[in-house]
Design a protein around this motif. Sequence first.
Motif, PDB file in Angstrom:
ATOM      1  N   UNK A 129      78.479 -12.776  12.947  1.00  0.00           N
ATOM      2  CA  UNK A 129      78.632 -12.132  11.643  1.00  0.00           C
ATOM      3  C   UNK A 129      78.875 -10.626  11.770  1.00  0.00           C
ATOM      4  N   UNK A 130      78.271 -10.005  12.764  1.00  0.00           N
ATOM      5  CA  UNK A 130      78.495  -8.572  12.969  1.00  0.00           C
ATOM      6  C   UNK A 130      79.943  -8.321  13.397  1.00  0.00           C
ATOM      7  N   UNK A 131      80.443  -9.164  14.279  1.00  0.00           N
ATOM      8  CA  UNK A 131      81.776  -8.951  14.835  1.00  0.00           C
ATOM      9  C   UNK A 131      82.896  -9.451  13.920  1.00  0.00           C
ATOM     10  N   UNK A 132      82.654 -10.542  13.230  1.00  0.00           N
ATOM     11  CA  UNK A 132      83.736 -11.228  12.533  1.00  0.00           C
ATOM     12  C   UNK A 132      83.809 -10.910  11.047  1.00  0.00           C
ATOM     13  N   UNK A 133      82.701 -10.929  10.385  1.00  0.00           N
ATOM     14  CA  UNK A 133      82.680 -10.865   8.928  1.00  0.00           C
ATOM     15  C   UNK A 133      83.182  -9.537   8.331  1.00  0.00           C
ATOM     16  N   UNK A 134      82.768  -8.378   8.825  1.00  0.00           N
ATOM     17  CA  UNK A 134      83.175  -7.117   8.170  1.00  0.00           C
ATOM     18  C   UNK A 134      84.681  -6.905   8.063  1.00  0.00           C
ATOM     19  N   UNK A 135      85.457  -7.523   8.924  1.00  0.00           N
ATOM     20  CA  UNK A 135      86.899  -7.324   8.848  1.00  0.00           C
ATOM     21  C   UNK A 135      87.522  -7.958   7.603  1.00  0.00           C
ATOM     22  N   UNK A 136      86.754  -8.809   6.902  1.00  0.00           N
ATOM     23  CA  UNK A 136      87.272  -9.441   5.694  1.00  0.00           C
ATOM     24  C   UNK A 136      86.827  -8.741   4.420  1.00  0.00           C
ATOM     25  N   UNK A 137      86.053  -7.680   4.562  1.00  0.00           N
ATOM     26  CA  UNK A 137      85.622  -6.898   3.407  1.00  0.00           C
ATOM     27  C   UNK A 137      86.547  -5.696   3.301  1.00  0.00           C
ATOM     28  N   UNK A 138      87.154  -5.489   2.142  1.00  0.00           N
ATOM     29  CA  UNK A 138      88.057  -4.332   1.981  1.00  0.00           C
ATOM     30  C   UNK A 138      87.347  -3.023   2.346  1.00  0.00           C
ATOM     31  N   UNK A 139      88.067  -2.123   2.994  1.00  0.00           N
ATOM     32  CA  UNK A 139      87.492  -0.862   3.481  1.00  0.00           C
ATOM     33  C   UNK A 139      86.937  -0.001   2.354  1.00  0.00           C
ATOM     34  N   UNK A 140      87.503  -0.107   1.170  1.00  0.00           N
ATOM     35  CA  UNK A 140      87.045   0.722   0.064  1.00  0.00           C
ATOM     36  C   UNK A 140      85.886   0.101  -0.717  1.00  0.00           C
ATOM     37  N   UNK A 141      85.387  -1.042  -0.252  1.00  0.00           N
ATOM     38  CA  UNK A 141      84.289  -1.731  -0.939  1.00  0.00           C
ATOM     39  C   UNK A 141      83.041  -1.723  -0.055  1.00  0.00           C
ATOM     40  N   UNK A 142      81.851  -1.594  -0.640  1.00  0.00           N
ATOM     41  CA  UNK A 142      80.631  -1.645   0.166  1.00  0.00           C
ATOM     42  C   UNK A 142      80.389  -3.070   0.682  1.00  0.00           C
ATOM     43  N   UNK A 143      79.985  -3.183   1.929  1.00  0.00           N
ATOM     44  CA  UNK A 143      79.802  -4.481   2.575  1.00  0.00           C
ATOM     45  C   UNK A 143      78.773  -5.340   1.851  1.00  0.00           C
ATOM     46  N   UNK A 144      77.593  -4.783   1.553  1.00  0.00           N
ATOM     47  CA  UNK A 144      76.534  -5.581   0.943  1.00  0.00           C
ATOM     48  C   UNK A 144      76.905  -6.009  -0.477  1.00  0.00           C
ATOM     49  N   UNK A 145      77.426  -5.100  -1.264  1.00  0.00           N
ATOM     50  CA  UNK A 145      77.794  -5.436  -2.644  1.00  0.00           C
ATOM     51  C   UNK A 145      78.896  -6.483  -2.693  1.00  0.00           C
TER      52      UNK A 145
END
Length: 154
Positions: A129-145
Motif C-alpha cells: 500500500x505504501x508503494x502502490x496506492x499513492x500513485x493513484x491519488x491525484x497530486x493536488x488531493x490529500x491522500x487521507x481525504x
Amino acid sequence: MVLISASPGPAMALILRRAALHGFSGAVPTVLGLEAGLYLWALLAAAGFAALVAASEVAFLVLRVAGADFLLYLGIKAWRSAWRSRETNGAVEEITVGEPRSGSALTWWRAFGEGSAVMLANPKAATFMIAFYPQFVPADRPLFATTAPPSPAS
C-alpha cells in the motif's frame, strides 16, 4: 491488481480452504474480508501507520509474528476439524466441527473476520500500500481525504 490478489500466499490458502469446505458462496465473505483488510491498509497508509510498519524492523517483526500466529491458529483449527471428521467416519457434516451451519450469519461474519485478520496481519500488504496506492491519488488531493469514505453528510 488481480494477479497480485490471486498470487499464492496466506490469503489464497484461506480462500481455497473456505471454498473447499463451504463452496463458492462460502468463500465470498472471506474474499470480502480480505478486501476490507486491504482497504484498511490503504487508510493506514494514508494516515502514515503503514510507513511506520515498513520503516521499523520491530513493528514489521511484530506484525509478521502476529500474522504467523494467526495462520498457525487457523491451520490447527482446520487440522483438528479434519481429524474429528476422520474419527467419525468422515461424514461431510463433520468437516465443519466447531463452526455454525453453512449459510448462517455467524458463519458469514466469521469468514469475513478471518479474511480481514489475515490481510491486516500481512506486513506485505502494508508495504504494498505504501508503494502502490499513492500513485493513484491525484497530486493536488490529500491522500487521507481521498482514501477515506465520504461522510454521511456529503
